[in-house]
Design an enzyme around this catalytic site. Structure first.
Site, PDB file in Angstrom:
ATOM      1  N   LYS A  22       0.836  -1.208   0.000  1.00 24.50           N
ATOM      2  CA  LYS A  22       0.000   0.000   0.000  1.00 24.50           C
ATOM      3  C   LYS A  22       0.868   1.254   0.000  1.00 24.50           C
ATOM      4  CE  LYS A  22      -1.772   1.675   4.019  1.00 24.50           C
ATOM      5  NZ  LYS A  22      -1.503   3.102   4.196  1.00 24.50           N
ATOM      6  N   ASN A  23       1.852   1.276   0.876  1.00 20.73           N
ATOM      7  CA  ASN A  23       2.634   2.515   1.033  1.00 20.73           C
ATOM      8  C   ASN A  23       3.610   2.764  -0.116  1.00 20.73           C
ATOM      9  OD1 ASN A  23       1.275   3.051   3.338  1.00 20.73           O
ATOM     10  ND2 ASN A  23       2.980   2.679   4.749  1.00 20.73           N
ATOM     11  N   ARG A  93      -4.620  10.571   4.657  1.00 18.98           N
ATOM     12  CA  ARG A  93      -3.554  11.560   4.770  1.00 18.98           C
ATOM     13  C   ARG A  93      -2.558  11.497   3.618  1.00 18.98           C
ATOM     14  NH1 ARG A  93      -0.285  14.402   8.287  1.00 18.98           N
ATOM     15  NH2 ARG A  93       1.430  13.507   7.159  1.00 18.98           N
ATOM     16  N   CYS A 117      -5.300  13.350  13.040  1.00 19.98           N
ATOM     17  CA  CYS A 117      -5.755  11.998  12.752  1.00 19.98           C
ATOM     18  C   CYS A 117      -5.609  11.191  14.012  1.00 19.98           C
ATOM     19  CB  CYS A 117      -4.988  11.393  11.579  1.00 19.98           C
ATOM     20  SG  CYS A 117      -3.471  10.613  12.041  1.00 19.98           S
ATOM     21  N   ARG A 122       0.623  14.654  13.200  1.00 17.39           N
ATOM     22  CA  ARG A 122       1.095  14.425  11.828  1.00 17.39           C
ATOM     23  C   ARG A 122       1.061  15.678  10.949  1.00 17.39           C
ATOM     24  NH1 ARG A 122      -1.065   8.551  10.024  1.00 17.39           N
ATOM     25  NH2 ARG A 122       0.880   8.485   8.887  1.00 17.39           N
ATOM     26  N   PRO A 123       1.861  16.672  11.288  1.00 12.83           N
ATOM     27  CA  PRO A 123       1.899  17.895  10.473  1.00 12.83           C
ATOM     28  C   PRO A 123       2.591  17.672   9.127  1.00 12.83           C
ATOM     29  CG  PRO A 123       3.528  18.005  12.235  1.00 12.83           C
ATOM     30  CD  PRO A 123       2.786  16.725  12.423  1.00 12.83           C
ATOM     31  N   VAL A 124       2.519  18.674   8.245  1.00 15.47           N
ATOM     32  CA  VAL A 124       3.154  18.564   6.929  1.00 15.47           C
ATOM     33  C   VAL A 124       4.178  19.687   6.712  1.00 15.47           C
ATOM     34  CG1 VAL A 124       1.335  17.287   5.744  1.00 15.47           C
ATOM     35  CG2 VAL A 124       1.183  19.769   5.895  1.00 15.47           C
ATOM     36  N   ASP A 125       4.661  20.246   7.818  1.00 12.25           N
ATOM     37  CA  ASP A 125       5.590  21.381   7.713  1.00 12.25           C
ATOM     38  C   ASP A 125       6.854  21.048   6.908  1.00 12.25           C
ATOM     39  OD1 ASP A 125       5.844  19.762  10.198  1.00 12.25           O
ATOM     40  OD2 ASP A 125       7.717  20.865  10.406  1.00 12.25           O
ATOM     41  N   GLN A 126       7.306  19.804   6.972  1.00 10.35           N
ATOM     42  CA  GLN A 126       8.537  19.450   6.261  1.00 10.35           C
ATOM     43  C   GLN A 126       8.329  19.406   4.739  1.00 10.35           C
ATOM     44  OE1 GLN A 126      11.618  19.087   7.901  1.00 10.35           O
ATOM     45  NE2 GLN A 126      10.238  19.998   9.413  1.00 10.35           N
ATOM     46  N   ASP A 305       4.522   0.755  12.148  1.00 12.46           N
ATOM     47  CA  ASP A 305       3.353   0.053  11.606  1.00 12.46           C
ATOM     48  C   ASP A 305       3.283  -1.415  12.043  1.00 12.46           C
ATOM     49  OD1 ASP A 305       2.516   2.367  10.419  1.00 12.46           O
ATOM     50  OD2 ASP A 305       3.040   1.794   8.371  1.00 12.46           O
ATOM     51  N   ILE A 327       7.754   7.285  17.066  1.00 13.59           N
ATOM     52  CA  ILE A 327       7.424   8.015  15.832  1.00 13.59           C
ATOM     53  C   ILE A 327       6.148   8.840  15.999  1.00 13.59           C
ATOM     54  CG2 ILE A 327       7.021   7.818  13.340  1.00 13.59           C
ATOM     55  CD1 ILE A 327       9.720   6.691  14.040  1.00 13.59           C
ATOM     56  N   ARG A 397      -8.703  -0.530   4.493  1.00 17.86           N
ATOM     57  CA  ARG A 397      -7.821   0.484   3.909  1.00 17.86           C
ATOM     58  C   ARG A 397      -6.464  -0.109   3.550  1.00 17.86           C
ATOM     59  NH1 ARG A 397      -6.692   5.366   7.439  1.00 17.86           N
ATOM     60  NH2 ARG A 397      -5.318   5.575   5.659  1.00 17.86           N
TER      61      ARG A 397
HETATM   62  C1  UD1 Z   1       4.285   6.971   6.478  1.00 12.43           C
HETATM   63  C2  UD1 Z   1       3.449   5.756   6.241  1.00 12.43           C
HETATM   64  C3  UD1 Z   1       2.836   5.260   7.547  1.00 12.43           C
HETATM   65  C4  UD1 Z   1       3.928   5.058   8.589  1.00 12.43           C
HETATM   66  C5  UD1 Z   1       4.805   6.287   8.715  1.00 12.43           C
HETATM   67  C6  UD1 Z   1       6.010   6.077   9.615  1.00 12.43           C
HETATM   68  C7  UD1 Z   1       2.662   6.090   3.973  1.00 12.43           C
HETATM   69  C8  UD1 Z   1       1.526   6.383   3.062  1.00 12.43           C
HETATM   70  N1  UD1 Z   1       2.406   6.090   5.284  1.00 12.43           N
HETATM   71  O1  UD1 Z   1       3.412   7.991   6.978  1.00 12.43           O
HETATM   72  O2  UD1 Z   1       2.169   4.033   7.299  1.00 12.43           O
HETATM   73  O3  UD1 Z   1       3.337   4.802   9.859  1.00 12.43           O
HETATM   74  O4  UD1 Z   1       5.301   6.682   7.422  1.00 12.43           O
HETATM   75  O5  UD1 Z   1       6.779   5.030   9.171  1.00 12.43           O
HETATM   76  O6  UD1 Z   1       3.754   5.814   3.535  1.00 12.43           O
HETATM   77  N2  UD1 Z   1       6.305  14.864  10.706  1.00 12.43           N
HETATM   78  C9  UD1 Z   1       6.371  16.210  10.968  1.00 12.43           C
HETATM   79  N3  UD1 Z   1       6.304  17.100   9.918  1.00 12.43           N
HETATM   80  C10 UD1 Z   1       6.140  16.692   8.626  1.00 12.43           C
HETATM   81  C11 UD1 Z   1       6.063  15.305   8.366  1.00 12.43           C
HETATM   82  C12 UD1 Z   1       6.159  14.421   9.422  1.00 12.43           C
HETATM   83  O7  UD1 Z   1       6.511  16.633  12.113  1.00 12.43           O
HETATM   84  O8  UD1 Z   1       6.078  17.547   7.730  1.00 12.43           O
HETATM   85  C13 UD1 Z   1       6.414  13.886  11.802  1.00 12.43           C
HETATM   86  C14 UD1 Z   1       5.136  13.085  12.022  1.00 12.43           C
HETATM   87  O9  UD1 Z   1       4.238  13.782  12.845  1.00 12.43           O
HETATM   88  C15 UD1 Z   1       5.671  11.829  12.661  1.00 12.43           C
HETATM   89  C16 UD1 Z   1       7.030  11.635  11.989  1.00 12.43           C
HETATM   90  O10 UD1 Z   1       7.363  12.905  11.440  1.00 12.43           O
HETATM   91  O11 UD1 Z   1       5.866  12.033  14.038  1.00 12.43           O
HETATM   92  C17 UD1 Z   1       7.062  10.598  10.886  1.00 12.43           C
HETATM   93  O12 UD1 Z   1       5.966  10.803  10.019  1.00 12.43           O
HETATM   94  P1  UD1 Z   1       6.027  10.445   8.472  1.00 12.43           P
HETATM   95  O13 UD1 Z   1       7.212   9.589   8.173  1.00 12.43           O
HETATM   96  O14 UD1 Z   1       5.883  11.700   7.695  1.00 12.43           O
HETATM   97  O15 UD1 Z   1       4.709   9.595   8.292  1.00 12.43           O
HETATM   98  P2  UD1 Z   1       3.887   9.514   6.966  1.00 12.43           P
HETATM   99  O16 UD1 Z   1       4.803   9.739   5.822  1.00 12.43           O
HETATM  100  O17 UD1 Z   1       2.652  10.313   7.087  1.00 12.43           O
END
Ligand code: UD1
Length: 417
Positions: A22-23, A93, A117, A122-126, A305, A327, A397
Site C-alpha cells: 500500500k505505502n 492523509r 488523525c 502528523r503535520p506537513v511542515d517538512q 506500523d 514516531i 484500507r
Molecule cells: C508513512 C506511512 C505510515 C507510517 C509512517 C512512519 C505512507 C503512506 N504512510 O506515513 O504508514 O506509519 O510513514 O513510518 O507511507 N512529521 C512532521 N512534519 C512533517 C512530516 C512528518 O513533524 O512535515 C512527523 C510526524 O508527525 C511523525 C514523523 O514525522 O511524528 C514521521 O511521520 P512520516 O514519516 O511523515 O509519516 P507519513 O509519511 O505520514
C-alpha cells in the site's frame, strides 16, 4: 458498518501470497501526475486507500483504468484541476502526496490540510519547507495549502526529522525541477526506493534513494513507464506475527525478506523458527512466544506500523515486554482494547509495559486505526471464544483480502454487517 467475527484459539497454518505494498502504491500512483504519458502498474493491491487515491487523481483529470489482476494504468495527459479537496484528504492523509507532483507539473497546487488523525498530529511542515526551499510560495488559506512556482529550482534540503511521505513528495517535485536537489536526512524506507525506481524508469535522474541522502538531477519532462509495486512488508510482518502468536506454521510467498530484517529478528527472539529462501518466508512457532521488547524507529529500525501487532504478541508471551513508540504520539489506542480481552498492559508515557498472560478471552473491541486493527485481529485469533472487531473499514484500507487470506490459513473468521 462491517465487523469481523473471529473464533479464536486456532493456530495459523498454511500458505498465503503477499500483496503489493500500500505505502508504495500510493506515492507511485501520484508519480503518474508527472508525465503526459501513461504509467502502467502491476501488483497494485485492491484496497480502499488505493480506490481513494484513484478517485482523487480522477478529480484532477487523470484517466485511471483498472486492468485485470492488480494492474492499473494511469494517464495524466491533461490536468484539469490541480486541487485535492478536504473530502478525500481527510479520509486519507497520503493524499498530500499529490502536492509535490502537481506543483512541479502545473506550477500550482491547492491541497487541503490533512488535519488531525487518530494517531497524533502528523503535520506537513517538512513537505512545505522543502518546496519553499525549491522556490515555491506556499500560503495557507481556509484550510488549504496554496502552492505556486513558475518552475521549481533544485535546492539542498535538510529535513528536521525523517518523514516518509515528506521525502517522497520532495523527490517527485525535484524530478522536474531545474538543477540539482539534495535531500538530506531522507527517509530510507524501502517504499521510498520503490518510488525512486519507478521515477527512474520514467526518466528521472535519482541517486541515493534508500540511503539518507538523495540526489535528484531535475529533467524537463518524464515519460511513461511500467512498474511492479514491491511486496507489502507490513502485511507480511502482520501474518508472521499472527502465526508466531498463535503457535502456528505458515509459508508466505512473494515477500521481500530483505525489507523485514528488524521484524524477523524480533520474531526469532520471540522463539519462532524462520527460514527465508528468495521471496518465500516460512515461520514455525515453538509454543508460547517469549516476551520481546521493541522500540519503533525509522527504517531500518523496527516499524511503527508493526507496533500494535507486537503488542498483541506480547500480551500472551512468557515474560514482560516494553514497547516504546518514538514516531507517533498517541499510538497506543489498541492497548485499551487489548485490556478488554484480558491483556495486562500499563502505559507509561510513550512506553507500554506488557506482562504476558497465559490466555486472552474473546470480547467485542473497536478498531481505531489501520495497524491497531491488525493488532486486535491477532489478539482475536489468540483469544478463547469469540471476538468481534468493530469498524473494520480501517482494515479494508490496508489489508487486501484479509478474511480470505486468514481463512486460507485456517482461521475461523467472518465478515458480518
Ligand atoms: C508513512 C506511512 C505510515 C507510517 C509512517 C512512519 C505512507 C503512506 N504512510 O506515513 O504508514 O506509519 O510513514 O513510518 O507511507 N512529521 C512532521 N512534519 C512533517 C512530516 C512528518 O513533524 O512535515 C512527523 C510526524 O508527525 C511523525 C514523523 O514525522 O511524528 C514521521 O511521520 P512520516 O514519516 O511523515 O509519516 P507519513 O509519511 O505520514
Amino acid at each position: 458498518m462491517d465487523k469481523l467475527r473471529i473464533q479464536g484459539g486456532v493456530p495459523l497454518e498454511g500458505e498465503a501470497h503477499v500483496s503489493g505494498a500500500k505505502n508504495a502504491a500510493l506515492p507511485i500512483m501520484c508519480a503518474a501526475l508527472l508525465s503526459v504519458e501513461p504509467l502502467r502498474l502491476a501488483k497494485v493491491p485492491q484496497l480502499m486507500d488505493v480506490r481513494t487515491m484513484a478517485k482523487l487523481l480522477r478529480q484532477m483529470g487523470v484517466e485511471v483504468s483498472p486492468l485485470a489482476e492488480g494492474r492499473l494504468a494511469l494517464r495524466a495527459a491533461r490536468i484539469t484541476d490541480p486541487t485535492a479537496g478536504y473530502d478525500l484528504v481527510k479520509t486519507m492523509r497520503a493524499s498530500v502526496l499529490v502536492l509535490g507532483p502537481l506543483l512541479a507539473r502545473c506550477g500550482r497546487a491547492r491541497v487541503s490540510l490533512p488535519g488531525g488523525c487518530a494517531i497524533g498530529q502528523r503535520p506537513v511542515d517538512q513537505h512545505v519547507k522543502g518546496l519553499q526551499a525549491m522556490g515555491a510560495t506556499v500560503t495557507i488559506e481556509h484550510g488549504y495549502m496554496n502552492a505556486a512556482a513558475e518552475r521549481l529550482r533544485g535546492a539542498r534540503i535538510v529535513m528536521d526529522m525523517v518523514t516518509v511521505t515528506g521525502t517522497e513528495n520532495l523527490m517527485m517535485a525535484a524530478a522536474l525541477a531545474e538543477g540539482t536537489t539534495l535531500i538530506e536526512n531522507a527517509a530510507r524506507e524501502p517504499e521510498v526506493l520503490d518510488l525512486a525506481r519507478c521515477l527512474v524508469a520514467m526518466g528521472a535522474r535519482i541517486e541515493g534513494a534508500g540511503s539518507n541522502v538523495i540526489r535528484i538531477e531535475g529533467v524537463r519532462s518524464l515519460r511513461g513507464a511500467e512498474h511492479m509495486i514491491m511486496p507489502d512488508r507490513i502485511e507480511t510482518g502482520t501474518y508472521l506475527a499472527a502465526a508466531a502468536a498463535t503457535g502456528g506454521r505458515i509459508r508466505l510467498l512473494g515477500a521481500a525478506p530483505k525489507t523485514l530484517d528488524a521484524t524477523l529478528e524480533k520474531l526469532r527472539e520471540a522463539g519462532a523458527r524462520i527460514r527465508v529462501q528468495d521471496s518465500t518466508i516460512e515461520l514455525e512457532a515453538a509454543g508460547r512466544p517469549s516476551a520481546v521488547s521493541v522500540r519503533t524507529a525509522p527504517y531500518p529500525g523496527f516499524a511503527t506500523d508493526m507496533q500494535a501487532q507486537f503488542m498483541a504478541l506480547a500480551a500472551i508471551a512468557e515474560g514482560t515486554a516494553v514497547i516504546t513508540e518514538t514516531i507517533f504520539e498517541n499510538r497506543f489506542m489498541h492497548a485499551l482494547e487489548l485490556q478488554r480481552l484480558g491483556a495486562d498492559i500499563a502505559i507509561q508515557g510513550n512506553s507500554a509495559v506488557v506482562r504476558g498472560v497465559e490466555r486472552l478471552q474473546g470480547a467485542a473491541v473497536m478498531a481505531t486505526d489501520l495497524r491497531a486493527s491488525a493488532g486486535l485481529v491477532i489478539a482475536g485469533l489468540l483469544a478463547d471464544g469469540e471476538t468481534i472487531v468493530d469498524r473494520i473499514y480501517h482494515l479494508d484500507r490496508g489489508y487486501e483480502a484479509l478474511e480470505k487470506k486468514l481463512s486460507g490459513l485456517g482461521a475461523r473468521v467472518a465478515r458480518v454487517s
